[in-house]
Design a protein around this motif. Sequence first.
Motif, PDB file in Angstrom:
ATOM      1  N   ALA A 288       4.990   8.865 -11.168  1.00  0.00           N
ATOM      2  CA  ALA A 288       4.425   7.922 -12.135  1.00  0.00           C
ATOM      3  C   ALA A 288       2.929   7.782 -11.948  1.00  0.00           C
ATOM      4  N   GLY A 289       2.454   8.084 -10.730  1.00  0.00           N
ATOM      5  CA  GLY A 289       1.023   7.955 -10.470  1.00  0.00           C
ATOM      6  C   GLY A 289       0.563   8.836  -9.331  1.00  0.00           C
ATOM      7  N   VAL A 290      -0.612   9.432  -9.493  1.00  0.00           N
ATOM      8  CA  VAL A 290      -1.264  10.228  -8.447  1.00  0.00           C
ATOM      9  C   VAL A 290      -2.588   9.534  -8.129  1.00  0.00           C
ATOM     10  N   PHE A 291      -2.859   9.299  -6.841  1.00  0.00           N
ATOM     11  CA  PHE A 291      -3.991   8.475  -6.425  1.00  0.00           C
ATOM     12  C   PHE A 291      -5.077   9.304  -5.748  1.00  0.00           C
ATOM     13  N   LEU A 292      -6.317   8.997  -6.114  1.00  0.00           N
ATOM     14  CA  LEU A 292      -7.491   9.661  -5.563  1.00  0.00           C
ATOM     15  C   LEU A 292      -7.946   8.969  -4.281  1.00  0.00           C
ATOM     16  N   ALA A 293      -9.055   9.439  -3.731  1.00  0.00           N
ATOM     17  CA  ALA A 293      -9.722   8.758  -2.619  1.00  0.00           C
ATOM     18  C   ALA A 293     -11.069   8.290  -3.157  1.00  0.00           C
ATOM     19  N   GLY A 294     -11.030   7.532  -4.238  1.00  0.00           N
ATOM     20  CA  GLY A 294     -12.227   7.216  -5.000  1.00  0.00           C
ATOM     21  C   GLY A 294     -13.042   6.073  -4.453  1.00  0.00           C
ATOM     22  N   ALA A 295     -13.872   5.530  -5.295  1.00  0.00           N
ATOM     23  CA  ALA A 295     -14.869   4.583  -4.833  1.00  0.00           C
ATOM     24  C   ALA A 295     -15.072   3.419  -5.786  1.00  0.00           C
ATOM     25  N   CYS A 323     -21.174   2.921   2.318  1.00  0.00           N
ATOM     26  CA  CYS A 323     -20.311   1.850   1.811  1.00  0.00           C
ATOM     27  C   CYS A 323     -21.094   0.658   1.274  1.00  0.00           C
ATOM     28  N   ARG A 324     -22.399   0.762   1.194  1.00  0.00           N
ATOM     29  CA  ARG A 324     -23.170  -0.372   0.701  1.00  0.00           C
ATOM     30  C   ARG A 324     -22.726  -0.795  -0.695  1.00  0.00           C
ATOM     31  N   LYS A 325     -22.288   0.190  -1.508  1.00  0.00           N
ATOM     32  CA  LYS A 325     -21.855  -0.141  -2.860  1.00  0.00           C
ATOM     33  C   LYS A 325     -20.490   0.432  -3.216  1.00  0.00           C
ATOM     34  N   TRP A 326     -19.792   1.042  -2.274  1.00  0.00           N
ATOM     35  CA  TRP A 326     -18.596   1.775  -2.683  1.00  0.00           C
ATOM     36  C   TRP A 326     -17.318   1.389  -1.966  1.00  0.00           C
TER      37      TRP A 326
END
Length: 373
Positions: A288-295, A323-326
């Motif tokens: 039903a869903g495939v997940f990224l390693a996004g930001a 990681c300051r904005k992500w």
Amino acid sequence: MRIPGSLPRIIGVANIAVITVAVVGLSLLPGEPRPPVRPKEAVKAGQSPAPAGSSAPSPAPSTSPVGQPPGVVATPEFARQVRANEAGLVPVLMYHRILAKRHASLDRTPDQLRKELEKLAEQGYVPITAREFAAGDIRVPAGKHPVVLTFDDGHPSHFGLDANGAPLPGTAVAVIQEVAGRHPGFRPVATFWVNREPFGLRDRASQQAAVRWLVDHGYEVANHTWGHPNLRTLRHKKVSEQIVRVERLLKKLGAPPSQTMALPYGSMPRPGKAARSGSWDGTRYDFAGVFLAGAEPSLSPYAKKFDRGAIQRIQSNGKKGECRKWCSQYWLEWLDKHPDERYVSDGDPERISIPEALRGNIVAKRGLEVIAY
């Protein structure tokens, strides 16, 4: 409703590359000792973990979704009152190892995890599984926000059972249960995407005990491929083999067929559809869903632009360096400052409530009624 233009997609892609490098480095570092599991003393179905630091199991809590009282029906007036916005953004948080001492940028300590979960509870977030999110089956109380807690790689620091059948203190599950015990509305569920040795366990009996405990307590255990390869480098048949081998393992361990999977390194195979559905050696899969390693936060599963084959996630981390904005601290603060952009539940799983201005942004799935106010 969209992610602000000041946060361009190209930077998000660059951040995925950073995550990939970090995960590769992480995999080369020594892991924590595997937690002991004694199959003969493993927890019986229906038992619940004791609070952290205690070895005596307590009565099992209900694993049914937290939500509105039976019979509640959302109306435009009620939706306006709770400022419902089920076209809003949802944080899908990505965790890797939970270690007392961090060895890589992706690691978090039990205390860091605990503090983040406490903040989520205080800000009105209610956990749901990745399976529930991808299916658009979001059942949280009116005025609350869904959050999806996801853990990659099935590391020993995520879960283990002690001699009394309770979660080992300091593991991710123990921390989740602990926070839920202090915040009754904070539903103790998460999604664990595992490889060929779930939670670092090598014998079948220990694997079965771990997976069955999680499934019995409402957690999701699903597919992260057999050997954690970069799927983009594999041929179509090999991609399907990597996925099917985990599906067969999970079936033997007592888990239901996976409805979701997380891409190793966030890397999409070619063609991309091979990650979501396919077959190998007579066994099929269809997620039903495939997940990224996004930001960035994910769009609502009711949004027209929601892509079930590439669902965004946010790395759990503070506001330093890349990681300051992500990462999670930035995004949770951003959502708190921009409440109109955040998913707010109407408390009624049979209806989708949104401000009138967002009517054109959604698609009503499964015949759900749309309320625009």
